[in-house]
Design an enzyme around this catalytic site. Structure first.
Site, PDB file in Angstrom:
ATOM      1  CD  GLU A 267      44.284  49.194  38.420  1.00 53.25           C
ATOM      2  OE1 GLU A 267      44.556  50.369  38.110  1.00 53.25           O
ATOM      3  OE2 GLU A 267      43.136  48.809  38.524  1.00 53.25           O
TER       4      GLU A 267
ATOM      5  CB  THR B  27      41.665  52.000  44.750  1.00 47.62           C
ATOM      6  OG1 THR B  27      40.627  52.127  43.781  1.00 47.62           O
ATOM      7  CG2 THR B  27      41.926  50.525  44.996  1.00 47.62           C
TER       8      THR B  27
HETATM    9  N1  HSE Z   1      39.848  44.572  43.874  1.00 48.62           N
HETATM   10  C1  HSE Z   1      40.149  45.949  44.071  1.00 48.62           C
HETATM   11  C2  HSE Z   1      39.666  46.394  45.440  1.00 48.62           C
HETATM   12  C3  HSE Z   1      39.491  46.750  43.005  1.00 48.62           C
HETATM   13  O1  HSE Z   1      38.544  46.038  45.798  1.00 48.62           O
HETATM   14  O2  HSE Z   1      40.398  47.083  46.145  1.00 48.62           O
HETATM   15  C4  HSE Z   1      39.719  48.215  43.090  1.00 48.62           C
HETATM   16  O3  HSE Z   1      39.029  48.835  42.031  1.00 48.62           O
END
Ligand code: HSE
Length: 319
Positions: A136, A191
């Site tokens: 990640e 992201t």
């Molecule tokens: N918690 C993370 C975000 C998840 O919202 O950036 C990304 O998939």
């Protein structure tokens, strides 16, 4: 090398809804489908190689240092593998990239679980979490745990930050007739970009509201109270800043509610939108309404609708 108990295994890990509304980086839900599949073959040259990738339309690197499957497998071997342990990996992508369904997380989890199953089967799922988070970190710049924890363990997870980057994961109860729906538009949001739009500071009243909502989600799951759950899904930490990246956000969420969903929001960093519903018929109706609303907003979309997955990643031995 003596610990090896099979030569080839296949692991699969599924889609997830990170944040689950107000729980930015701390709540995650396992949708379970679609899945990424990683086939791992044990080799004793100490190396990690990616020998094939399918289903990514050529979008992913075959270099194990720059693909999250390679990074997660390496992290497992470095932490737990015997000297000389290595793997050759084949990745079959079932999750679309940049969709908000936790694509990099599913790949990382499948790779970590497959590698561990070959070389260190005694290591628990929870102990693999940090290795999955390395995948990640590579994919998004931050080792956020919410997608990987949900994909690895199944169900709904609460990730409690500790010292530094430490995270403790707590599995929350899943009401029996809780269904999750994701409507996935034909848009890509990375992201890293969706994190860049977030402000460094938020108004105190928004932070307080989110505190109450996360507590409400946890209470609702323990109390099996879907009505309360639906009322606690609103998010004020990330959604106000990300909604503009998702064409049709307001219309799709309104359509889901009209069709009987209890509530919803952005799945992870988007662009997929999720909704929760009590039982199959409300879930099916909400899924159709969400896809329709996306289409009316000018964006093609597809949907997944299923009971919340409570199993997490699975492994099959194939040789
Ligand atoms: N918690 C993370 C975000 C998840 O919202 O950036 C990304 O998939």
């Amino acid at each position: 090398v003596s610990k090896m108990n099979a030569r080839v295994v296949r692991a699969q890990a599924g889609a997830t809804v990170a944040n689950l509304g107000p729980g930015f980086d701390v709540l995650g839900l396992s949708l379970g489908m679609p899945v990424d599949v990683v086939e791992a073959e044990a080799v004793d040259n100490g190396g990690v190689a990616i020998v094939a990738i399918d289903g990514d339309e050529g979008g992913l690197s075959h270099d194990p240092l720059t693909n999250c499957v390679g990074v997660a497998a390496r992290a497992v071997l470095d932490r737990f593998g015997p000297r000389g342990a290595g793997v050759r990996l084949r990745l079959q992508k079932g999750l679309p990239l940049g969709s908000g369904l936790g694509s990099s997380a599913a790949s990382s989890v499948a790779a970590a679980v497959a590698t561990a199953s070959l070389w260190c089967p005694e290591v628990s799922r929870l102990e693999l979490l940090d290795a999955c988070r390395e995948g990640e970190r590579l994919a998004t710049g931050v080792p956020h745990p919410d997608n990987v924890a949900a994909s690895l363990l199944g169900g709904v997870v609460l990730c409690l930050p500790g010292e530094g980057e430490e995270v403790e994961v707590i599995r929350l109860p899943v009401p029996q007739d809780l269904w999750a729906i994701c409507a996935c538009p034909d848009l890509v949001v990375h992201t890293a970009d969706a994190r860049d739009v977030l402000p460094a500071e938020v108004p105190r009243q928004d932070a307080v509201r989110n505190l109450a909502s996360v507590a409400g989600v946890v209470a609702a799951l323990w109390r099996n109270d879907l009505e309360l759950l639906g009322r606690c899904l609103e998010d004020r930490l990330a959604t106000p800043y990300r909604r503009g990246l998702i064409t049709g956000f307001d219309e799709v969420m309104a359509a889901a509610r009209r069709a009987g969903a209890i509530g919803g929001g952005i799945s992870g960093s988007g662009p997929s939108l999720f909704a929760l519903a009590a039982g199959q018929s409300a879930a099916t109706a909400a899924a159709q309404a969400m896809v329709q609303a996306f289409s009316e907003a000018g964006v093609e979309a597809w949907s997944v609708s299923r009971p919340v997955d409570t199993v997490g990643a699975t492994v099959t031995r194939i040789g």
